[in-house]
Design an enzyme around this catalytic site. Structure first.
Site, PDB file in Angstrom:
ATOM      1  CG  ASP A  52      -1.812   1.174   1.350  1.00  0.00           C
ATOM      2  OD1 ASP A  52      -1.898   1.953   0.384  1.00  0.00           O
ATOM      3  OD2 ASP A  52      -2.448   1.325   2.414  1.00  0.00           O
ATOM      4  CG  ASP A 102      -3.572   4.584  -2.033  1.00  0.00           C
ATOM      5  OD1 ASP A 102      -2.879   3.586  -1.717  1.00  0.00           O
ATOM      6  OD2 ASP A 102      -4.561   4.949  -1.386  1.00  0.00           O
TER       7      ASP A 102
END
EC number: 3.4.23.20
Length: 396
Positions: free
Chosen positions: A104, A285
């Site tokens: 992430d 992201d």
């Protein structure tokens, strides 16, 4: 301390040893690759689509609209979500345990299922055994919460974390002691490895260093490159750029990391063959599934989709699953990053539904956009800590 060891096929050859203070001994620096996997789960797994959307908003402090929250709580779901690219995972060894983690770039925590959870909560997951090799960080704790009401919290340990063939010793590992049922029910995912900047690590009272920040000085280059795929596992390359994975040349843009994220500005956008719209400020992201944009941009896009509407009860934009979707193009310097329309046709609202949930949704007025996997899985993206900067090219 960081230790490099010999590993298998996808790994570039290397070997290095560094001291306890994480200062490398003078030896060749190299890079390595790790492949994502699609974990086989027994039985039917469901994913709450409005919950995915709500979590993405809450991750960045946005107010989750009442209808999105209501839809998330009501549990609109699909089955076999991996077919719709909800998440692909990467094997990571922590101490003596191997877990499948979500990498992430929008967060800076490494948190995992652990033996501190009840046996029922551990069931179906690979878990980190805190008693095997970890050393508890006295007085340290962590806690996360998401827009669909899910959350986790627990203790912090120092242990050896191995990704591909690189070992980071003394790495902070956030071991779950309490966890919500939403996470427990997701049997494919055993935790998260954050690749944002260490400044936003949430360990209290003292933030900890991310895995990448621990090892980057020992890589050939202080960067990692991401190749996410549509409907297939992708790869993460650490320390080097694989020219076989993209076409043309890389276009770089500066990153503003003042808030701890990989933030950048795209010069303009375009829907289909339409005229160019204004610039977009956003965050790259890998931990967010959707592409979240300002309301005006979202409206521009769905005006070009027959039958599309912002469905209050569904919690976002939906459209007929047989609709033809235009491409969405983001211009970054001299490079046009094209998101194919088929990637934006995300998933049926519910199993068997003729209505599909859009991969482009509103950012709920947070002031910046989130370039999640819907955008990234058509791009080769270099996250370069030297600058910092981002490099973009079309996947080969």
């Amino acid at each position: 301390m960081v230790v490099f060891s010999k590993v298998t096929a996808s790994l570039a050859c290397f070997s290095a040893v560094v001291s306890a203070a994480a200062v490398p001994v003078k030896s060749p620096r190299q890079g390595f690759s790790v492949n994502q996997v699609q974990k086989t789960v027994t039985g039917t797994r469901t994913v709450n689509l409005p919950g995915v959307y709500a979590n993405a908003l809450a991750k960045y402090g946005a107010t989750v609209p009442a209808n999105v929250h209501a839809a998330a709580v009501s549990g609109s779901a699909i089955t076999t979500p991996e077919e719709n690219d909800v998440e692909y995972l990467t094997p990571v060894k922590i101490g003596e345990s191997t877990l499948n983690l979500d990498f992430d770039t929008g967060s800076a925590d490494l948190w995992v299922f652990s033996t501190e959870l009840s046996s029922a909560e551990q069931s179906g997951h690979d878990v980190y055994d805190v008693s095997s090799s970890g050393k508890k960080l006295t007085g340290a704790s962590w806690s996360i919460s998401y827009g669909d009401g899910s959350g986790a919290s627990g203790d912090v340990y120092k242990d050896t974390v191995t990704v591909g063939g690189v070992k980071a010793t003394g790495q902070a590992v956030e071991a779950a002691k309490k966890i919500s049922q939403q996470f427990v029910q997701d049997k494919s995912n055993d935790g998260l490895l954050g690749l944002a900047f260490s400044s936003i690590n949430t360990v209290s009272p003292k933030p900890q260093t991310t895995f990448f920040d621990t090892v980057k000085s020992d890589l050939d280059k202080p960067l990692f490159a991401v190749t996410l795929k549509h409907g297939a596992p992708g790869t993460y390359d650490f320390g080097y750029i694989d020219k076989k994975k993209f076409t043309g040349s890389l276009t770089y843009t500066d990153v503003d990391n003042s808030q701890g994220f990989w933030s950048f500005t795209a010069d303009s956008y375009k829907v289909g063959t339409g005229s160019a719209g204004p610039s977009i400020e956003g965050i790259a992201d890998t931990g967010t599934t959707l592409l979240l944009l300002d309301d005006g941009v979202v409206s521009d896009y769905y005006k070009k989709v027959d039958g599309a509407k912002n469905n209050y009860s569904a919690g976002g934009y939906v459209f007929p699953c047989d609709a033809d979707l235009p491409d969405f193009t983001v211009t970054i310097g001299s490079y046009d990053a094209v998101v194919p329309g088929k990637h934006i046709k995300y998933a049926p609202v519910t199993t068997g539904s003729s209505s599909c949930f859009g991969g482009i949704q509103s950012n709920s007025g947070i002031g910046f956009s989130i370039f999640g996997d819907i955008f990234l899985k058509s791009q080769y993206v270099v996250f370069d800590a030297e600058g910092p900067r981002l490099g973009f090219a079309a996947q080969a």
